[in-house]
Design an enzyme around this catalytic site. Structure first.
Site, mmCIF file in Angstrom:
data_model
loop_
_atom_site.group_PDB
_atom_site.id
_atom_site.type_symbol
_atom_site.label_atom_id
_atom_site.label_comp_id
_atom_site.label_asym_id
_atom_site.label_seq_id
_atom_site.Cartn_x
_atom_site.Cartn_y
_atom_site.Cartn_z
ATOM 1 N N ASP A 135 0.820 -1.212 0.000
ATOM 2 C CA ASP A 135 0.000 0.000 0.000
ATOM 3 C C ASP A 135 0.854 1.263 0.000
ATOM 4 O O ASP A 135 2.032 1.244 0.336
ATOM 5 C CB ASP A 135 -0.912 0.021 1.231
ATOM 6 C CG ASP A 135 -1.920 -1.122 1.223
ATOM 7 O OD1 ASP A 135 -2.195 -1.642 0.125
ATOM 8 O OD2 ASP A 135 -2.406 -1.485 2.300
ATOM 9 N N HIS A 186 10.384 -18.307 19.822
ATOM 10 C CA HIS A 186 9.309 -17.591 19.141
ATOM 11 C C HIS A 186 8.650 -18.473 18.082
ATOM 12 O O HIS A 186 9.184 -19.510 17.695
ATOM 13 C CB HIS A 186 9.840 -16.321 18.468
ATOM 14 C CG HIS A 186 9.968 -15.154 19.392
ATOM 15 N ND1 HIS A 186 11.121 -14.890 20.100
ATOM 16 C CD2 HIS A 186 9.086 -14.182 19.751
ATOM 17 C CE1 HIS A 186 10.946 -13.812 20.840
ATOM 18 N NE2 HIS A 186 9.719 -13.355 20.648
ATOM 19 N N HIS A 187 7.520 -17.992 17.595
ATOM 20 C CA HIS A 187 6.786 -18.663 16.521
ATOM 21 C C HIS A 187 7.632 -18.710 15.245
ATOM 22 O O HIS A 187 8.542 -17.896 15.041
ATOM 23 C CB HIS A 187 5.468 -17.932 16.253
ATOM 24 C CG HIS A 187 5.645 -16.446 16.056
ATOM 25 N ND1 HIS A 187 5.943 -15.882 14.846
ATOM 26 C CD2 HIS A 187 5.601 -15.428 16.942
ATOM 27 C CE1 HIS A 187 6.052 -14.574 14.969
ATOM 28 N NE2 HIS A 187 5.849 -14.264 16.253
ATOM 29 N N LYS A 204 8.393 -15.617 12.780
ATOM 30 C CA LYS A 204 9.258 -14.485 13.133
ATOM 31 C C LYS A 204 10.433 -14.418 12.170
ATOM 32 O O LYS A 204 11.147 -15.408 11.966
ATOM 33 C CB LYS A 204 9.739 -14.609 14.579
ATOM 34 C CG LYS A 204 10.530 -13.392 15.045
ATOM 35 C CD LYS A 204 10.702 -13.376 16.551
ATOM 36 C CE LYS A 204 11.489 -12.150 17.007
ATOM 37 N NZ LYS A 204 10.823 -10.884 16.623
ATOM 38 N N GLY A 216 14.479 -9.001 19.054
ATOM 39 C CA GLY A 216 14.871 -7.707 19.602
ATOM 40 C C GLY A 216 14.889 -7.714 21.118
ATOM 41 O O GLY A 216 15.728 -7.061 21.751
#
Length: 234
Positions: A34, A131-132, A135, A141
């Site tokens: 966008d 994490h999933h 990521k 971070g």
């Protein structure tokens, strides 16, 4: 408050819901393809995009004098450049590796523990983050912020994803399905282990913290962190 969402993935959609519940208005939901049309209507922007887009998004907001809260990670090699850019343009910019209240308390605990453990050379520190699988960056971070907190309060000088050398903090980045984020700091000796750990049960805390940060930064100038938002600066 009119909010522009720069990045409209899972986090962006949760932020939208929480922002609407807090009687804010969303004037832009920007996906990667966008344009920035509508950004000029915003009072503040929240960026949870991708590493390649974060710098462009920050600069665009600073140029338009729109305060921006950024939670995108994986681009921090340009953080200093963005700080200078914001200060030069007299904009408002807040980066957080993690906006969760619990994680920011965890950051403080991590720094205090590092100050204590600095005196005990028999302990070696390490960090683990889980994490999933979606990521994009590793380490997280949040893990980097934890490492920086230790480095600032100890003899360690850097972190690494590889086998650690003297003065390096090893970080183990693990990816599993459906894990919002788990971070552990270990201090190991020959006789025992000290561990502090934060486990996120969902993404709600991250999203709420980002909206609170956006509310806080409105009408401010400068470069900030969650320490400012939560009044954790010593």
């Amino acid at each position: 408050m009119k909010i522009a969402l720069l990045g409209y993935g899972k986090m962006g959609q949760i932020i939208e819901r929480i922002a609407l519940e807090r009687n804010h208005e969303i004037v832009l939901r920007k996906k990667s393809t966008d344009t920035f049309e509508g950004l000029e209507k915003a009072d503040v922007a929240i960026d949870f995009s991708i590493p390649d887009a974060a710098v462009t998004n920050i600069k665009k907001c600073v140029d338009l004098q729109i305060p921006i809260v950024c939670g995108t990670t994986g681009w921090l090699e340009k953080y200093g450049e963005m700080v200078s850019y914001c200060l030069q343009k007299e904009g408002a910019f807040l980066y957080g590796s993690n906006f969760s209240l619990g994680v920011n308390i965890f950051f403080e605990l991590n720094e205090q523990l590092a100050k204590i453990m600095h005196r005990f050379n028999e302990y070696n520190v390490s960090i683990e983050e889980i994490h999933h699988t979606q990521k994009l960056d590793a380490p997280s971070g949040t893990a980097i912020t934890l490492a920086q907190g230790i480095i600032a309060n100890s003899h360690y000088v850097k972190w690494t994803l590889d086998e650690a050398l003297e003065g390096e903090i090893p970080i183990d980045a693990i990816r599993k399905e459906n894990v919002p984020g788990t971070h552990s700091v270990f201090y190991d000796s020959a006789i025992d282990q000290i561990e502090i750990k934060h486990t996120a049960h969902n993404r709600e805390g991250f999203a709420l913290g980002a909206v609170i940060a956006a509310e806080w930064i409105l009408n401010k100038k400068g470069v900030f962190s969650m320490k400012d938002v939560l009044d954790l600066k010593k």
